[in-house]
Motif scaffolding. Sequence first.
Motif, PDB file in Angstrom:
ATOM      1  N   ASP A 182       0.662  -1.234  -0.104  1.00 23.41           N
ATOM      2  CA  ASP A 182       0.028  -0.038  -0.029  1.00 23.41           C
ATOM      3  C   ASP A 182       0.744   1.241  -0.030  1.00 23.41           C
ATOM      4  O   ASP A 182       0.795   2.275  -0.888  1.00 23.41           O
ATOM      5  N   GLU A 183       1.969   1.496   0.858  1.00 21.07           N
ATOM      6  CA  GLU A 183       2.733   2.428   1.005  1.00 21.07           C
ATOM      7  C   GLU A 183       3.516   2.806  -0.246  1.00 21.07           C
ATOM      8  O   GLU A 183       3.505   3.911  -0.733  1.00 21.07           O
ATOM      9  N   PHE A 212       0.846   4.078  -2.832  1.00 25.88           N
ATOM     10  CA  PHE A 212       0.672   5.490  -2.712  1.00 25.88           C
ATOM     11  C   PHE A 212       1.835   6.377  -3.174  1.00 25.88           C
ATOM     12  O   PHE A 212       1.705   7.423  -3.671  1.00 25.88           O
ATOM     13  N   HIS A 213       3.036   6.094  -2.891  1.00 27.08           N
ATOM     14  CA  HIS A 213       4.100   6.856  -3.481  1.00 27.08           C
ATOM     15  C   HIS A 213       4.135   7.205  -4.858  1.00 27.08           C
ATOM     16  O   HIS A 213       4.296   8.331  -5.249  1.00 27.08           O
ATOM     17  N   ALA A 263       1.821   6.824  -6.916  1.00 23.59           N
ATOM     18  CA  ALA A 263       0.434   7.629  -7.119  1.00 23.59           C
ATOM     19  C   ALA A 263       0.936   9.422  -7.101  1.00 23.59           C
ATOM     20  O   ALA A 263       0.391  10.091  -7.685  1.00 23.59           O
ATOM     21  N   GLU A 264       1.315   9.510  -5.807  1.00 21.69           N
ATOM     22  CA  GLU A 264       1.694  10.733  -5.537  1.00 21.69           C
ATOM     23  C   GLU A 264       2.664  11.316  -6.622  1.00 21.69           C
ATOM     24  O   GLU A 264       2.493  12.517  -6.582  1.00 21.69           O
ATOM     25  N   LYS A 265       3.779  10.670  -6.770  1.00 29.05           N
ATOM     26  CA  LYS A 265       4.639  11.153  -7.629  1.00 29.05           C
ATOM     27  C   LYS A 265       3.898  11.316  -9.106  1.00 29.05           C
ATOM     28  O   LYS A 265       4.417  12.421  -9.766  1.00 29.05           O
ATOM     29  N   ASP A 288       0.949  12.116  -9.531  1.00 27.98           N
ATOM     30  CA  ASP A 288       0.015  13.470  -9.570  1.00 27.98           C
ATOM     31  C   ASP A 288       0.756  14.480  -9.665  1.00 27.98           C
ATOM     32  O   ASP A 288       1.006  15.700 -10.447  1.00 27.98           O
ATOM     33  N   ALA A 289       2.180  14.433  -8.780  1.00 30.51           N
ATOM     34  CA  ALA A 289       3.065  15.801  -8.931  1.00 30.51           C
ATOM     35  C   ALA A 289       3.487  16.007 -10.472  1.00 30.51           C
ATOM     36  O   ALA A 289       3.698  17.340 -10.852  1.00 30.51           O
ATOM     37  N   ALA A 327      11.447   6.146 -12.074  1.00 31.06           N
ATOM     38  CA  ALA A 327      12.272   6.726 -11.052  1.00 31.06           C
ATOM     39  C   ALA A 327      12.153   6.029  -9.755  1.00 31.06           C
ATOM     40  O   ALA A 327      13.248   6.048  -9.026  1.00 31.06           O
ATOM     41  N   PHE A 328      11.269   5.313  -9.939  1.00 30.89           N
ATOM     42  CA  PHE A 328      10.930   4.334  -8.301  1.00 30.89           C
ATOM     43  C   PHE A 328      12.223   3.272  -8.397  1.00 30.89           C
ATOM     44  O   PHE A 328      12.718   2.884  -7.559  1.00 30.89           O
ATOM     45  N   TYR A 379       6.391   9.963   0.622  1.00 29.54           N
ATOM     46  CA  TYR A 379       6.659  10.840  -0.487  1.00 29.54           C
ATOM     47  C   TYR A 379       7.078  12.303  -0.045  1.00 29.54           C
ATOM     48  O   TYR A 379       7.811  12.768  -0.523  1.00 29.54           O
ATOM     49  N   GLU A 423      14.096   6.484  -3.899  1.00 20.63           N
ATOM     50  CA  GLU A 423      13.073   5.530  -3.143  1.00 20.63           C
ATOM     51  C   GLU A 423      13.409   4.206  -2.654  1.00 20.63           C
ATOM     52  O   GLU A 423      13.385   3.778  -1.542  1.00 20.63           O
ATOM     53  N   GLY A 424      14.554   3.775  -3.365  1.00 24.25           N
ATOM     54  CA  GLY A 424      15.062   2.454  -3.240  1.00 24.25           C
ATOM     55  C   GLY A 424      15.971   2.755  -1.658  1.00 24.25           C
ATOM     56  O   GLY A 424      16.082   1.454  -1.254  1.00 24.25           O
ATOM     57  N   TYR A 435      12.491   3.926   1.521  1.00 22.96           N
ATOM     58  CA  TYR A 435      11.684   3.111   2.399  1.00 22.96           C
ATOM     59  C   TYR A 435      12.265   2.223   3.295  1.00 22.96           C
ATOM     60  O   TYR A 435      11.939   2.162   4.362  1.00 22.96           O
ATOM     61  N   TRP A 481      -1.768   4.951   9.893  1.00 23.48           N
ATOM     62  CA  TRP A 481      -2.376   5.250   8.636  1.00 23.48           C
ATOM     63  C   TRP A 481      -3.375   6.135   8.560  1.00 23.48           C
ATOM     64  O   TRP A 481      -4.155   6.395   9.656  1.00 23.48           O
ATOM     65  N   LYS A 492      -5.595  13.949  -0.856  1.00 23.38           N
ATOM     66  CA  LYS A 492      -6.455  13.558  -2.163  1.00 23.38           C
ATOM     67  C   LYS A 492      -7.273  12.310  -1.713  1.00 23.38           C
ATOM     68  O   LYS A 492      -7.486  11.627  -2.476  1.00 23.38           O
ATOM     69  N   ARG A 552      -6.225   9.640  -0.301  1.00 22.94           N
ATOM     70  CA  ARG A 552      -5.743   8.190  -0.582  1.00 22.94           C
ATOM     71  C   ARG A 552      -5.180   7.806   0.949  1.00 22.94           C
ATOM     72  O   ARG A 552      -4.822   8.713   1.596  1.00 22.94           O
ATOM     73  N   LYS A 553      -5.089   6.582   0.994  1.00 20.48           N
ATOM     74  CA  LYS A 553      -4.851   5.884   2.198  1.00 20.48           C
ATOM     75  C   LYS A 553      -3.258   5.946   2.324  1.00 20.48           C
ATOM     76  O   LYS A 553      -2.616   5.492   1.430  1.00 20.48           O
ATOM     77  N   ALA A 554      -2.690   6.645   3.228  1.00 20.09           N
ATOM     78  CA  ALA A 554      -1.167   6.937   3.258  1.00 20.09           C
ATOM     79  C   ALA A 554      -0.809   6.574   4.848  1.00 20.09           C
ATOM     80  O   ALA A 554      -1.467   6.805   5.613  1.00 20.09           O
ATOM     81  N   LYS A 555       0.579   6.084   4.580  1.00 21.70           N
ATOM     82  CA  LYS A 555       1.028   5.857   6.153  1.00 21.70           C
ATOM     83  C   LYS A 555       1.922   6.967   6.449  1.00 21.70           C
ATOM     84  O   LYS A 555       2.933   7.378   6.002  1.00 21.70           O
TER      85      LYS A 555
END
Lengths: 902, 110
Positions: free
Chosen positions: A27-28, A31-32, A34-36, A38-39, A57-58, B30, B48-49, B52, B68, B73, B75-78
């Motif tokens: 999930d986390e 989400f990342h 999705a945010e990116k 959007d940005a 990029a991820f 993010y 990102e690597g 996290y 959580w 927006k 969205r479910k976020a941690k």
Amino acid sequence: MPITRLRPFKRLLDLRRRGAYRQAIDDELTFHIAEKTDALIARGWNPEQARAEAERAFGDAEAIRASCREIGQQRERSERRRGWIDEARQDVVFGLRQLRRSPSTTVAAILSLVLGIGAATALFSVAHATLIQPLPFRDADRLARLWTRNAETDDMQASSPDFLDWQAQATTIEDMAAAGFLALALTDREPPLRLNIAPVSASFFRLFGFEPALGRGFTAEEDRHGGPSDVAVLSHRLFVSRFQGDRSIVGRPLDLDGRRMTVVGVMPEDFAFPAWADLWIPLAPNPGAERDDHDLTVVARIAPGHSFEQAQAELDQIAAGIAAAHPRTNEGWGIRVSSLEHWLIGPRFARSMYVLLAAVGLLVLLAAVNVANLLIARGVARRHEISLRAALGAGRGRLMRQLLTEGLLLAIVGGVGGVVFAHGAVSLLHYFEPSWIPFLETVKVNGRVITFALVVTLATGILFATVPTRHTIGARQKAGRGTRFATRSLARGGRSATGRGRSLRAALVAIEVAVATLLLIGAGLLFDTFLRLQQVDTGFRSAGVLLARIQLPTHRYSWQERGLTGAQLEEAVRAVPGVTAVGFTNASPFGAFRPTNSLRIVGRDQGEVFMSDWRAISPSYFDTLDIPVLEGRAFTDGDHGDAQPVTIISRAMADALWPDRSAAPEGAGRPGAEHHGAIGAQIDWGSPGGRPLTVIGVVDNVRDVDLTRDRWTLYRPHKQLSWAAFDLLVRSPRQGEAFEREIREAIWSIDPDLPVPTLQPLESSLRGATEGSRSTTALLLGFASISLILAASGLYGLTLFAVEQRHRELGIRLALGARPGSLVTMIVRGGARLAILGGVAGTIAALILARFLDALLYGTGGVDVSVYGWVLALLLTVTILACYLPARRAARLDPAITLRAE
Amino acid sequence: MATPDKLDLLRGTLDVLILKSLSWGPAHGYQVASTILQESGGVLLVEEGALYPALHRIEKKGWLEAEWGLSEKKRKAKYYRLTTEGRAELARRTQTWTRYATAVTRMLQA
């Protein structure tokens, strides 16, 4: 339990689903991205490209996920562990609070555990050092002791020429060595010090796997007869006590009764064999010595690949060969191989230890049962609390764990106390140094012993915690009935009649009584034996006799001089004021030296060989010890080396060898005494020169070696068989330091270089003879007493509990007119029934097990009616008392109060 | 906005940057990465690597705790938040880092 922090609670909720973190990571990361995306869109990218760019990029999403998962997994594990530890800590804290809440129960439980575990641990440390651990020698299981044997005896020492023959011929034996005994005085300074010296073979130390700590051992050349044998190796004990650990002693000369010896080595502290040896010198066995002069202790190391049986078979052949070559001395003589361990530890000691271990095992069991009993009682009292906890949602497993933790806490406190107890007991052993424990110096509370204590502790803990735990929450909470149990029990205010609790406790108490009965009977039998041994008529009067050990230096005193000097010493000591009698013997009662020899009767079948003890004594020996001469006469000064060789024999020997009796002729022996026909008989004693001995007297039996039976003893006059080492026996009403000094001065007036150790009362040797029996008995009596106290307290507690539980019923009975006395009787009868049940079970067990005690008993069998009677009487008294005291409360109940209390 | 050269992060500095970025308030992953990039004037780019696993590792150490929630927006976020221990750790590391950087700078400019 107040809930102070919410976090642990949340953590528990999080943990409910194992592996929940996997989904969370996905999930986390999603989400990342999705945010990116959007940005990027916000910056003007088109959605598809934006998404592709965000994912690019991820990078390697799978790798990131994997490393996050690993962390998540570790975390889950550690939290789970922390949760468990948290609960355990709660249990411990709660348990401690519970234990504090009922201090009397707790103290009683801990005390029984400390005693039980402590006694078991202390005893185990002795058993471990002596019976379990191998002897402190290299490859001790291949070490053997070699004896000579014939039809009468199988534990004779060996002669020098025999030993040399065995050594030369045996191939199943890797190495063979012998040790003799010699006592010499170290005269380097005043006063002279008497040393116990072991002349040993060159390979002696190596055979045991030891080398000198300083210098060297003996060479083969030094061990050769006529070789340069004036060398000595010091024991660590002597090295420290006489030479203050001065290493330069090696190479220096020692003056031993004028014989000059050079110190060539010092043995390490952990080698003390034979245990009495202060000094070792080369044996240098004489191949020309007499073959019937049995004076060597032979030890051997069985060769690798050969068994004791094979060695025995080979030695049988060797003995046969020697007997064929030397029929006069060796006819009928064989060799016996036994393990060194068997010799040094001894079957009697092992048996005592096993009996004590069994007893202490029962004691631990009893302690555990007692604690279980206490816990059940408390469990019943706590039923309200427990049902409350169940009602609040504590699961059965959780409750079990809580109660088990409490039990284990008790056990651990008891176990720690037990180890401390054992440590103290072992320190006491080292302080008192009881001689009946072999290798006492190796007895320690070491890692193995502590492991043993730990195992015993956990085993008892689990035993006594499980039974009451299952009882308290067990059967009541079968699936689906938990809540009902909780509500029902709560509704009753926690008072349930608990028939189950009582019957389980009753069973446990009956077991306690049975175990106590068994232990009491065992202790009673041993105590009976001990008393009998104390009352044994030794045949001599030891009270008021002091013993002084004399060792004449053999090179300064010729054969004739020895006899004369003995008489001179006797005269000098007799002149000391207060001395009423003096005599001497080469082997005093219950001393370390126990000479025996073979004999034949002249005029009878020469194939008939008998064995007897023998003593070389001064004429006044019998008078000094009050040993009555039954027939013939005592020795006189006229029985010297040039006169006819004579002997006096003991009654047992005369009875057995000359069973025909006739009325004593006038003038022979005491009036009315029976005549044996022994007087005047001739005995072939194999003495040098071959002249037979004429029997001139019969004396009464003396138990001076073995308290339990009469032995054959043959006495010789010291002038005909002079002995360089002898014990002077001094009878006097005087005692104390001044008196002892006067005796020493009298001895030194004859020879100032004679070492005289402290004079010791003859009675102390006698006490030494019963020390093993005394200690075993005392320990077993101690165990039995503790067991009786535990059983009585169990019965007391059960009865008290019954009275309290039955308050209401008893109150009603009283209200209805029952006499208080009859209530007491009713309650006592209930307890007594249990006691009798337990007593009968214990007695039956004792009857079955008694045969294991037989070897330790004297004058009584395993089934001794009076002992059983005493034990049962004691048991009945104690148990009735244990029931009566609490039962009296029933009589004092006031029905009005009791009934209103509901 | 000019794009200065991006620098690779020195080992061990990522942790302190994460702690710092969270010191202004709870944030999701993010946001942490964006904050670091912005506040460093666009110099420090967090992969990102690395981000996290670092977040999770720090959380395991107890310096962060997570919850959580919903993003702007929906969205479910941690969301991560500094714990008290985390705050103390940040102070400690800031001090160490400053001393270190000052010393290196002084040396290089000497």
